[in-house]
Design an enzyme around this catalytic site. Structure first.
Site, PDB file in Angstrom:
ATOM      1  N   HIS A  55       0.833  -1.212   0.000  1.00  0.00           N
ATOM      2  CA  HIS A  55       0.000   0.000   0.000  1.00  0.00           C
ATOM      3  C   HIS A  55       0.861   1.253   0.000  1.00  0.00           C
ATOM      4  CE1 HIS A  55      -2.323  -3.308   1.717  1.00  0.00           C
ATOM      5  NE2 HIS A  55      -3.420  -2.685   1.309  1.00  0.00           N
ATOM      6  N   HIS A 286      -3.933   3.224  -3.453  1.00  0.00           N
ATOM      7  CA  HIS A 286      -4.144   2.690  -2.095  1.00  0.00           C
ATOM      8  C   HIS A 286      -3.387   1.378  -1.854  1.00  0.00           C
ATOM      9  CE1 HIS A 286      -6.121   0.912   1.414  1.00  0.00           C
ATOM     10  NE2 HIS A 286      -6.237  -0.175   0.661  1.00  0.00           N
ATOM     11  N   HIS A 495     -29.997 -14.171  24.678  1.00  0.00           N
ATOM     12  CA  HIS A 495     -28.979 -14.054  25.721  1.00  0.00           C
ATOM     13  C   HIS A 495     -28.291 -15.381  26.029  1.00  0.00           C
ATOM     14  CE1 HIS A 495     -30.584 -10.119  26.136  1.00  0.00           C
ATOM     15  NE2 HIS A 495     -29.946  -9.849  27.262  1.00  0.00           N
TER      16      HIS A 495
HETATM   17  C1  LIG Z   1     -11.966  -3.949   9.642  1.00  0.00           C
HETATM   18  C2  LIG Z   1     -11.395  -3.845   8.269  1.00  0.00           C
HETATM   19  N1  LIG Z   1     -12.218  -3.881   7.218  1.00  0.00           N
HETATM   20  C3  LIG Z   1     -11.728  -3.837   5.952  1.00  0.00           C
HETATM   21  C4  LIG Z   1     -10.378  -3.764   5.742  1.00  0.00           C
HETATM   22  C5  LIG Z   1      -9.825  -3.762   4.333  1.00  0.00           C
HETATM   23  N2  LIG Z   1      -9.316  -2.416   4.045  1.00  0.00           N
HETATM   24  C6  LIG Z   1      -8.015  -2.119   4.128  1.00  0.00           C
HETATM   25  S1  LIG Z   1      -7.721  -0.482   3.918  1.00  0.00           S
HETATM   26  C7  LIG Z   1      -9.363  -0.169   3.679  1.00  0.00           C
HETATM   27  C8  LIG Z   1      -9.896   1.211   3.496  1.00  0.00           C
HETATM   28  C9  LIG Z   1      -8.959   2.123   2.868  1.00  0.00           C
HETATM   29  O1  LIG Z   1      -9.372   3.428   3.080  1.00  0.00           O
HETATM   30  P1  LIG Z   1      -8.678   4.315   4.160  1.00  0.00           P
HETATM   31  O2  LIG Z   1      -8.867   3.720   5.483  1.00  0.00           O
HETATM   32  O3  LIG Z   1      -9.171   5.679   3.971  1.00  0.00           O
HETATM   33  O4  LIG Z   1      -7.146   4.205   3.804  1.00  0.00           O
HETATM   34  P2  LIG Z   1      -6.387   4.928   2.591  1.00  0.00           P
HETATM   35  O5  LIG Z   1      -6.814   4.230   1.347  1.00  0.00           O
HETATM   36  O6  LIG Z   1      -6.773   6.343   2.610  1.00  0.00           O
HETATM   37  O7  LIG Z   1      -4.952   4.690   2.895  1.00  0.00           O
HETATM   38  C10 LIG Z   1     -10.105  -1.329   3.754  1.00  0.00           C
HETATM   39  C11 LIG Z   1     -11.567  -1.401   3.554  1.00  0.00           C
HETATM   40  C12 LIG Z   1      -9.541  -3.729   6.880  1.00  0.00           C
HETATM   41  N3  LIG Z   1      -8.239  -3.671   6.781  1.00  0.00           N
HETATM   42  N4  LIG Z   1     -10.067  -3.748   8.128  1.00  0.00           N
END
Ligand SMILES: Cc1ncc(C[n+]2csc(CCOP(=O)(O)OP(=O)(O)O)c2C)c(N)n1
Ligand SMILES: [Mg+2]
Length: 683
Positions: A55, A286, A495
């Site tokens: 990433h 990303h 529960h």
């Molecule tokens: C609980 C959870 N759900 C889904 C993911 C998969 N995932 C990794 S990063 C991300 C979202 C990316 O958006 P952001 O948090 O804004 O990070 P950016 O792309 O800006 O670095 C997701 C859905 C995860 N790591 N953890």
């Protein structure tokens, strides 16, 4: 404070607002701070390119704000990343792991050399895909499941306040810093955690939010429309918005955070994938390598020269100097510690060593229980054990998610911890199970605290992601989970846990105790407290249970399973039960023995510990006679002990609302049913 709104500048159909804003930033002469940040960007690009996965966008976007934090605010010394009074840094957005590794590398931490960065995401590299606790001493926790980091950091900040109250500011006075992403702030757990942080007045907690408005599916506007800063303000946080690429603006916001009495959220408006000429500002940066061409173009846009993983000497030197910033502060702290009257106690507690003779009062209670044979619900037996343990182990901090009277987790005379009085040792977590479990992880990770808490067993599902992380991180966190079956009665199937034990037993490195009486409960507590390398849960009954053990000399629970009642002659049946069903097994054994069928009862309060015993012990306990498993839960997992011919007496599915005894009869979890099952097999 000057804030820029990069996306409000003119754009053309060919160039997105983010790219236009990026051009404007890149057109400015690169300051020394920018050059330090560019080193993080370049290494993040290189690491992801070398791994062919990862990433890059987040480290590239947050490099500026992180550089300001690392070089000008974070109290740390690369020479000793475990120094107890260091500031804690949590990369909640764990997918941006290269940001953390690049910083560790640049600031001169041992164990994160160029070779390690080159092996980003490869087997046995400390630079794992997401930050892993234990892979490098400066990694404060495992992150990756979004939201966990920020919630865990709340617990770290609570532990800091508590230990400051206990040992004084001369030994404990540090901050907790978090970098969180959009995803972190969207996750429900962060809402609970943010509410807790303000309630407990955690002024030394600051969150830098990577407000890049991008997540995997694209623009965050696809799924979010609230005013996040207003939301945090309503919780009681101090909030700020800055241009995350403006070092001085970030520094001003961080300075303000250090003066705030409230937790601080700083929205750092950034451009994800900053410097990538095509992918910046898009979800495309990303979670995938930029590709050779875009990577080269990004470096060119920064004016970055040199091959992969190369860092110009002047930049390396500046970073290494920053890595030593806290050296003097650490040395003065060590001197203070050396002279401190509570030194031995501080060192003992922070090392996680238990006080001498911590278990003596517990042994007394066990002896008393063996003599008196009290008929108690195991949740009450747990309270009795806590009455012995809590005064003897000052680092224990209890709590409950608004079920204090039901979970029996508090001890008379132990004050609650509050914003005004952090020396308390009991936390009213409110109805925030997930936030509670994550914050407890943070307390354990911080060190100096052994957190235990409570809710109903069925609601452990609300804590599961944090319990899983505790197990993965090998943290001593203890959950008291009461009302553990249909035995809770009238509250009904919502529960009554039926699949919950199986689900918890499926988590590696979690010890699931389901004790049968007062002595087994005390034994389970003893083992959970002693266990320094992982979490434990205690599944406890609401209803009274008879005393089954008459002696308390040896901790039988330590073996996971043991013979509670041996057959009068060569075994013809083995009944294996846990918790409240052990008494059912005992009653069935009596009837079977009377009927001339010698029967053994095995109590198995902890499957995980039994699984660790040598095969000879296991075979001796389980025997070769037909086996019957008895547990007021679903069968899932029991074949492990029952084998292919075993019989299971338990729940077929969800429970029902009725008095407990009627439910046991209704679902056929009775001594008669067990006897009938054995007779079918044995005669
Ligand atoms: C609980 C959870 N759900 C889904 C993911 C998969 N995932 C990794 S990063 C991300 C979202 C990316 O958006 P952001 O948090 O804004 O990070 P950016 O792309 O800006 O670095 C997701 C859905 C995860 N790591 N953890
Ligand atoms: Mg984002």
């Amino acid at each position: 404070m000057a804030t820029t709104e990069p996306d409000r500048q003119p754009a053309t159909p060919e160039r997105s607002p983010a790219l236009v804003a990026q051009d404007a930033i890149l057109a400015r002469p690169a300051t020394p701070g920018r050059r330090l940040a560019d080193a993080i960007r370049a290494l993040a690009i290189d690491g992801v390119e070398a791994a062919k996965s990862g990433h890059p966008g987040m480290p590239m976007g947050m490099a500026d704000a992180a550089t300001v934090l690392f070089t000008r605010f974070l109290k740390h010394d690369a020479a000793d990343p475990r120094w107890p009074d260091r500031d804690r840094f949590v990369l909640s957005a764990g997918h941006g792991s290269m940001l953390l590794y690049a910083w560790l590398h640049l600031s001169g931490h041992a164990g994160m050399g160029t070779d390690e960065l080159r092996r980003f995401r490869q087997l046995h590299s400390p630079a794992a895909g997401h930050p892993e606790l234990g892979e490098h001493p400066a990694i404060e926790m495992t992150t990756g499941p979004l939201g966990q980091g920020i919630a865990t950091a709340v617990g770290m900040a609570m532990a800091e306040r508590h230990l400051a109250a206990r040992f004084g500011k001369s030994l404990v006075d540090h901050r907790t810093w978090v970098i969180a992403s959009d995803g972190d702030l969207q996750e429900g757990i962060s809402h609970e955690a943010a509410s807790l942080a303000a309630h407990f007045g955690l002024g030394k907690l600051a969150v830098l939010w990577d407000d890049n408005r991008i997540s995997i599916d694209g623009d965050t506007a696809l799924s979010v429309s609230e005013d996040t800063l207003a939301r945090y303000k309503a919780y009681g946080w101090a909030v700020r918005r800055v241009d995350g690429h403006d070092h001085e603006a970030v520094a001003a916001a961080l300075t303000a955070a250090t003066k705030s009495r409230r937790p601080t959220l700083i929205a750092c408006r950034t451009i994800i994938g900053f410097s990538a000429p095509k992918k910046a500002g898009t979800a495309g940066s990303h979670g995938a390598p930029l590709g050779a061409e875009e990577a080269a173009a990004a470096k060119a846009a920064l004016g970055w020269e040199g091959g992969p993983f190369e860092v110009p000497a002047d930049i390396r030197e500046a970073w290494e100097t920053a890595g030593k910033r806290g050296g003097g502060t650490r040395r003065s702290w060590l001197k203070r510690l050396a002279k401190h009257p509570q030194r031995a106690e501080f060192e003992r507690a922070t090392a996680g060593r238990l006080p001498e003779r911590w278990d003596a009062p517990l042994a007394e209670w066990k002896a008393q229980a063996a003599a008196d044979r009290p008929k108690l619900a195991t949740r009450v037996s747990s309270q009795k054990a806590l009455e012995a343990l809590v005064p003897a182990v000052p680092e224990m901090i209890g709590g409950s998610a608004d079920l204090t009277g039901s979970n029996n987790t508090n001890v008379r005379g132990v004050p609650a911890l509050s914003a005004d009085s952090f020396g308390g040792r009991f936390v009213h977590w409110g109805i925030r199970e997930h936030g509670m479990a994550a914050a407890m992880n943070g307390m354990a990770l911080h060190g100096g605290v052994i957190p235990y808490s409570g809710t109903f067993l069925v609601f452990s599902d609300y804590m599961r992601p944090a319990i899983r992380l505790a197990a993965l991180m090998r943290q001593r966190v203890i959950h008291v989970l009461t009302h553990d079956s249909i035995g809770l009665g009238e509250d009904g199937p919502t529960h009554q846990p039926v699949e919950t034990l199986a689900a918890l037993r499926a988590i590696p490195n979690l010890h699931v105790f389901r004790p049968a009486d007062a002595i087994e409960t005390a034994e389970a507590w003893e083992l959970a407290i002693k266990r320094a390398d992982g979490p434990s849960v205690l599944a406890l009954s609401r209803q009274n249970l008879p005393a089954l053990r008459a002696e308390a000399g040896e901790n039988h629970t330590a073996r996971g399973g043991y013979v509670l009642a041996e057959a009068s002659a060569e075994r013809r049946a083995t009944l294996i039960a846990t918790g409240s069903e052990v008494m059912v097994a005992i009653a069935a054994r009596e009837a079977l023995e009377e009927a001339g069928i010698p029967t053994t009862v095995v109590s198995m309060p902890c499957w995980e510990l039994f699984a660790l015993q040598d095969p000879t012990y296991q075979e001796t306990i389980l025997g070769t006679a037909p086996r019957v498993g008895i547990e007021a839960a679903i069968e899932f997992g029991w074949s492990r002990w029952l084998g292919p011919d075993g019989i299971f007496v338990g729940m077929p599915g969800f429970g029902a609302s009725a008095p407990a005894e009627e439910l046991y009869r209704h679902f056929g979890i009775t001594a008669e049913a067990v006897v009938a099952a054995v007779r079918r097999r044995v005669n």
